[in-house]
Design an enzyme around this catalytic site. Structure first.
Site, PDB file in Angstrom:
ATOM      1  N   GLY A 154       0.814  -1.206   0.000  1.00  0.00           N
ATOM      2  CA  GLY A 154       0.000   0.000   0.000  1.00  0.00           C
ATOM      3  C   GLY A 154       0.852   1.261   0.000  1.00  0.00           C
ATOM      4  O   GLY A 154       2.082   1.210   0.113  1.00  0.00           O
ATOM      5  N   ASP A 179       0.977   3.709   2.262  1.00  0.00           N
ATOM      6  CA  ASP A 179       1.553   4.116   3.544  1.00  0.00           C
ATOM      7  C   ASP A 179       2.900   3.446   3.800  1.00  0.00           C
ATOM      8  O   ASP A 179       3.888   4.110   4.140  1.00  0.00           O
ATOM      9  CB  ASP A 179       0.584   3.793   4.690  1.00  0.00           C
ATOM     10  CG  ASP A 179      -0.697   4.591   4.604  1.00  0.00           C
ATOM     11  OD1 ASP A 179      -0.648   5.742   4.132  1.00  0.00           O
ATOM     12  OD2 ASP A 179      -1.761   4.060   4.990  1.00  0.00           O
ATOM     13  N   SER A 180       2.957   2.134   3.644  1.00  0.00           N
ATOM     14  CA  SER A 180       4.212   1.435   3.906  1.00  0.00           C
ATOM     15  C   SER A 180       5.264   1.781   2.862  1.00  0.00           C
ATOM     16  O   SER A 180       6.471   1.744   3.143  1.00  0.00           O
ATOM     17  CB  SER A 180       3.988  -0.078   3.954  1.00  0.00           C
ATOM     18  OG  SER A 180       3.454  -0.572   2.739  1.00  0.00           O
ATOM     19  N   CYS A 225      -2.711  -9.202  15.293  1.00  0.00           N
ATOM     20  CA  CYS A 225      -1.703  -9.262  14.239  1.00  0.00           C
ATOM     21  C   CYS A 225      -0.503  -8.399  14.609  1.00  0.00           C
ATOM     22  O   CYS A 225       0.649  -8.809  14.429  1.00  0.00           O
ATOM     23  CB  CYS A 225      -2.305  -8.799  12.913  1.00  0.00           C
ATOM     24  SG  CYS A 225      -1.175  -8.944  11.512  1.00  0.00           S
ATOM     25  N   GLY A 239       4.078   1.381   8.249  1.00  0.00           N
ATOM     26  CA  GLY A 239       3.333   2.549   7.792  1.00  0.00           C
ATOM     27  C   GLY A 239       2.172   2.918   8.678  1.00  0.00           C
ATOM     28  O   GLY A 239       1.239   3.590   8.228  1.00  0.00           O
ATOM     29  N   CYS A 250      -8.709  -8.236   7.072  1.00  0.00           N
ATOM     30  CA  CYS A 250      -7.980  -8.552   5.844  1.00  0.00           C
ATOM     31  C   CYS A 250      -8.249  -9.959   5.339  1.00  0.00           C
ATOM     32  O   CYS A 250      -8.225 -10.197   4.132  1.00  0.00           O
ATOM     33  CB  CYS A 250      -6.482  -8.339   6.065  1.00  0.00           C
ATOM     34  SG  CYS A 250      -5.706  -9.519   7.195  1.00  0.00           S
TER      35      CYS A 250
END
Length: 364
Positions: free
Chosen positions: A10, A12-13, A101, A125, A197
């Site tokens: 994504g 952000d990361s 997670c 992120g 997810c």
């Protein structure tokens, strides 16, 4: 420092990894393969961990000029997150898999493996901030409150924080997308993943039913009268109003909500909205981001990932904590997490085991 940048694929990361390079660190990009059927391409903004995501992460790593690897943690994710999620719902609780997670995969399995390979830290992120104070690293809320993810990071302890970087905490999401575009990242306009997810279609009830099978039982009111039927108590959570399919309405027409889930009898209990309000929350499995609070301390308590912060008083005893809220809040279910704050600083978290209502409010 030698840093592993967790790259989901994504935007952000992607920017987080690039910023770590800009800061002068020796960075290696790592994509976590968490899905046991990663060959399925993303069909919407839901879900993550597909081959498409791994490819997006690799392209960003190539653009930034860092090594890139895929680490297979699908089995660990299945055991520590997915199986835990099923077990919690089966027990009548409502878990938050994102916290699990972060606790067990990204800042346990990933960080442990990184350290074993000679790295010094992990960067992600997430929207949160690390603040150095008196030689200790503190976890704080992000500048962008609309994207703040400190709640799901409340499971990190002081040792994990000492080896964690969150490069996006001082930036808003629109600024991150603009920066990604300026860097030439193909993911600059990629939609955010959301919801759970591993349940890509967002249908938690259907997903659980496929896993556990239909388990028909009664829906009863607080007097024990049967007012409906269900196909599995595991699919219900405290505070739920929609999808109850009640056959017997209340005489006064008042709306009814799930007020209790009893897995031992496979029963769902419904009642009026006033029964949902609680101002005492008890939890265990405490995780402190620094020294645990001593005695009674005034805190802000957040009960959901995007919920409001409620003024409260917390008292920690061993692995447990009692949080007395200054105002009643509704729909709090065992299995959820309470995260405690001192201003913007995260104190720690606990898994909710029970709730209650007091006869008096906490003083201002």
């Amino acid at each position: 420092m030698r840093v592993v940048a967790a790259m989901s694929g994504g935007v952000d990361s992607a920017v987080a990894a690039a910023r770590m390079v800009d800061a002068g660190h020796e960075v290696v990009g790592v994509h976590l393969a968490l899905s046991q059927s990663a060959a399925t391409l993303r069909e919407s903004a839901r879900g993550c961990c597909t081959i498409e995501d791994a490819g997006d992460a690799r392209r960003v790593a190539d653009k930034v000029g860092i090594p890139f690897y895929v680490w297979d943690m699908a089995q660990r994710f299945q055991e520590d997150v997915v199986a835990d999620f099923v077990a919690e719902y089966t027990a009548g609780r409502t878990p938050n898999p994102c916290l699990r997670c972060n606790e067990r995969i990204k800042f346990a399995a990933l960080l442990d493996k990184a350290l074993a390979l000679g790295f010094d830290a992990v960067a992600t992120g997430h929207y949160a901030q690390i603040v150095e104070r008196d030689g200790r690293r503190e976890l704080h809320r992000a500048v962008d409150m609309a994207k703040d993810q400190s709640y799901v990071l409340g499971v990190l302890d002081a040792d994990q924080l000492a080896r964690s970087f969150f490069p996006l905490g001082d930036t808003t999401k629109p600024q991150i997308r603009q920066e990604a575009a300026e860097r030439g990242f193909s993911v600059a306009k990629k939609p955010d993943s959301h919801d759970i997810c591993f349940i890509a279609d967002g249908d938690t009830k259907g997903w659980l039913t496929r896993r556990l099978g239909e388990q028909p039982g009664d829906i009863v009111d607080t007097d024990g009268e049967v007012v409906g039927r269900h196909e599995g108590a595991f699919a219900y959570t405290v505070g739920q109003r929609r999808g109850l399919g009640l056959k017997v309405p209340r005489a006064d027409g008042a709306r009814r909500f799930v007020v209790d889930v009893q897995p031992s009898t496979n029963t769902v209990v419904v009642g009026t909205e006033d029964l949902l309000g609680v101002d005492i929350v008890r939890g265990d499995h405490t995780r402190w981001c620094g020294p645990p609070p001593a005695g009674e301390v005034r805190v802000g308590a957040q009960l959901r990932a995007h919920g409001e912060e409620i003024p409260a008083v917390a008292t920690a005893t061993g692995d447990s904590v009692e949080v007395r809220l200054r105002q009643r809040t509704r729909g709090v279910s065992p299995g959820q997490s309470v995260v405690l704050y001192d201003g913007t600083r995260v104190i720690g978290s606990a898994t909710i085991t029970g709730t209650d209502r007091s006869s008096a409010r906490v003083a201002s």
